[in-house]
Design a protein around this motif. Structure first.
Motif, PDB file in Angstrom:
ATOM      1  N   LEU A   1       0.830  -1.211   0.000  1.00 44.69           N
ATOM      2  CA  LEU A   1       0.000   0.000   0.000  1.00 44.69           C
ATOM      3  C   LEU A   1       0.861   1.257   0.000  1.00 44.69           C
ATOM      4  O   LEU A   1       0.508   2.262  -0.628  1.00 44.69           O
TER       5      LEU A   1
ATOM      6  N   ARG B   1      -0.239   0.275  -8.077  1.00 43.05           N
ATOM      7  CA  ARG B   1      -1.218  -0.787  -8.307  1.00 43.05           C
ATOM      8  C   ARG B   1      -0.726  -2.056  -7.633  1.00 43.05           C
ATOM      9  O   ARG B   1       0.452  -2.380  -7.680  1.00 43.05           O
TER      10      ARG B   1
ATOM     11  N   ASP C   1      -7.107 -10.267  -9.374  1.00 45.87           N
ATOM     12  CA  ASP C   1      -7.674  -8.971  -8.990  1.00 45.87           C
ATOM     13  C   ASP C   1      -6.550  -7.951  -8.912  1.00 45.87           C
ATOM     14  O   ASP C   1      -5.366  -8.307  -8.883  1.00 45.87           O
ATOM     15  N   GLU C   2      -6.930  -6.684  -8.888  1.00 43.21           N
ATOM     16  CA  GLU C   2      -5.955  -5.626  -8.692  1.00 43.21           C
ATOM     17  C   GLU C   2      -6.575  -4.512  -7.864  1.00 43.21           C
ATOM     18  O   GLU C   2      -7.798  -4.330  -7.859  1.00 43.21           O
ATOM     19  N   LYS C   3      -5.723  -3.796  -7.155  1.00 40.80           N
ATOM     20  CA  LYS C   3      -6.136  -2.638  -6.369  1.00 40.80           C
ATOM     21  C   LYS C   3      -5.349  -1.431  -6.861  1.00 40.80           C
ATOM     22  O   LYS C   3      -4.121  -1.448  -6.858  1.00 40.80           O
TER      23      LYS C   3
ATOM     24  N   ILE D   1      -4.023   2.154  -6.202  1.00 41.77           N
ATOM     25  CA  ILE D   1      -3.739   2.936  -4.993  1.00 41.77           C
ATOM     26  C   ILE D   1      -3.688   4.415  -5.373  1.00 41.77           C
ATOM     27  O   ILE D   1      -2.715   4.880  -5.976  1.00 41.77           O
TER      28      ILE D   1
ATOM     29  N   MET E   1      -7.572   3.047   2.246  1.00 39.61           N
ATOM     30  CA  MET E   1      -6.438   2.130   2.377  1.00 39.61           C
ATOM     31  C   MET E   1      -6.758   1.018   3.386  1.00 39.61           C
ATOM     32  O   MET E   1      -6.365  -0.140   3.192  1.00 39.61           O
TER      33      MET E   1
ATOM     34  N   GLU F   1      -9.662  -0.206   3.920  1.00 33.68           N
ATOM     35  CA  GLU F   1     -10.554  -1.128   3.207  1.00 33.68           C
ATOM     36  C   GLU F   1      -9.759  -2.040   2.280  1.00 33.68           C
ATOM     37  O   GLU F   1     -10.007  -3.254   2.218  1.00 33.68           O
ATOM     38  N   HIS F   2      -8.798  -1.458   1.567  1.00 31.22           N
ATOM     39  CA  HIS F   2      -7.927  -2.269   0.711  1.00 31.22           C
ATOM     40  C   HIS F   2      -7.191  -3.321   1.538  1.00 31.22           C
ATOM     41  O   HIS F   2      -7.070  -4.478   1.123  1.00 31.22           O
TER      42      HIS F   2
ATOM     43  N   GLU G   1      -9.459  -6.209   2.426  1.00 33.05           N
ATOM     44  CA  GLU G   1      -9.783  -7.026   1.246  1.00 33.05           C
ATOM     45  C   GLU G   1      -8.597  -7.900   0.826  1.00 33.05           C
ATOM     46  O   GLU G   1      -8.775  -9.070   0.464  1.00 33.05           O
ATOM     47  N   ILE G   2      -7.393  -7.344   0.863  1.00 36.04           N
ATOM     48  CA  ILE G   2      -6.204  -8.118   0.498  1.00 36.04           C
ATOM     49  C   ILE G   2      -5.947  -9.210   1.538  1.00 36.04           C
ATOM     50  O   ILE G   2      -5.606 -10.346   1.198  1.00 36.04           O
TER      51      ILE G   2
END
Length: 257
Positions: free
Chosen positions: A198, A203, A216-218, A220, A237, A239-240, A243-244
């Motif tokens: 993060l 990304r 999947d991808e996040k 940032i 962040m 929340e990310h 999820e990760i």
């Protein structure tokens, strides 16, 4: 910006004594020029194998990849490993200059680049020491300085800070981001640390357990420069992170069934 790395339907199968293991399966991925991308996934999912293929240390079984070249005088890629990056019989400055000397660049250019990156990673006063006289964190600084000094098209980093204590890890993360912000190298970075991903990345790509696939991808969006305090305080962040974390839990548990 255009694509710097393009991976097309790449699969890697290892064969041994009549059996086979599929390490990577149908990987398709584009990484833009100057983008900082982190790969996150459970242990054994093929992250390192993917980096080794991009570094021409392994060959794909099927599929292919391309790296867009800019300056033909620059090396295509440099790889930074977790702990094996320094050459024990060379001094700090000789380690940093190693790739430049292999390219037979002018001595003046070699000295200027070596001195510049030694200063960037805070090792100017340690230039004449040998790796056995350095701490683990200092050795990783040498590896990072050498990689950037060699001016490659892309940087492939395989958990370079995993073995370090938290204080050294934070210092090197900051130094890496400072150098990256100046050079805008394309970076593909493996980490098991969600916080690290993060903090560093534009990304984050999430991989499954073996056979490794990107599912999947996040993206940032937290503005740069960013700090770990900002990352941890930002609700998106957070929340990310959750999820990760859930993704990793599910993949590890699923691989044990």
């Amino acid at each position: 910006m255009g694509n710097k790395i393009s991976i097309n339907d790449l699969t890697k199968v290892f064969y041994k004594k009549g059996s086979s293991v599929t390490a990577l399966q149908n990987i398709s991925l584009n990484i833009e020029d100057g983008e900082f991308v982190c790969l996150v996934g459970p242990s054994g999912c093929g992250k390192t194998t993917l980096l080794r293929i991009l570094a021409d240390l392994e060959t794909p079984s099927t599929g292919d990849f391309t790296i867009a070249t800019g300056n033909q005088d620059r090396p295509l890629q440099s790889m930074v490993f977790q702990e094996r990056g320094v050459i024990p019989w060379l001094t700090v400055e000789e380690n940093v200059a190693f790739g430049l000397k292999m390219r037979h660049l002018p001595k003046k250019v070699i000295k200027e680049r070596t001195d510049y990156y030694l200063e960037k990673v805070g090792l100017t006063n340690f230039a004449k020491l040998y790796p056995k006289e350095l701490s683990g964190g200092m050795k990783q600084r040498v590896s990072i300085a050498r990689a950037f000094a060699n001016d490659p098209e892309i940087l492939l980093m395989d958990e370079p800070f995993a073995a370090l204590d938290e204080q050294n890890k934070f210092i090197l993360q900051e130094e890496l981001l400072n150098i990256w912000s100046e050079t805008k190298k394309t970076v593909l970075f493996i980490t098991h640390s969600i916080d690290e991903a993060l903090l560093l990345s534009d990304r984050i790509l999430l991989m499954t357990s073996q056979p490794g696939r990107i599912i999947d991808e996040k993206v940032i969006d937290l503005p740069r420069p960013r700090t770990m305090e900002q990352v941890r305080a930002d609700p998106v962040m957070a929340e990310h992170f959750v999820e990760i974390w859930k993704h990793l839990q599910e993949e590890v548990q699923g691989s044990r069934v």
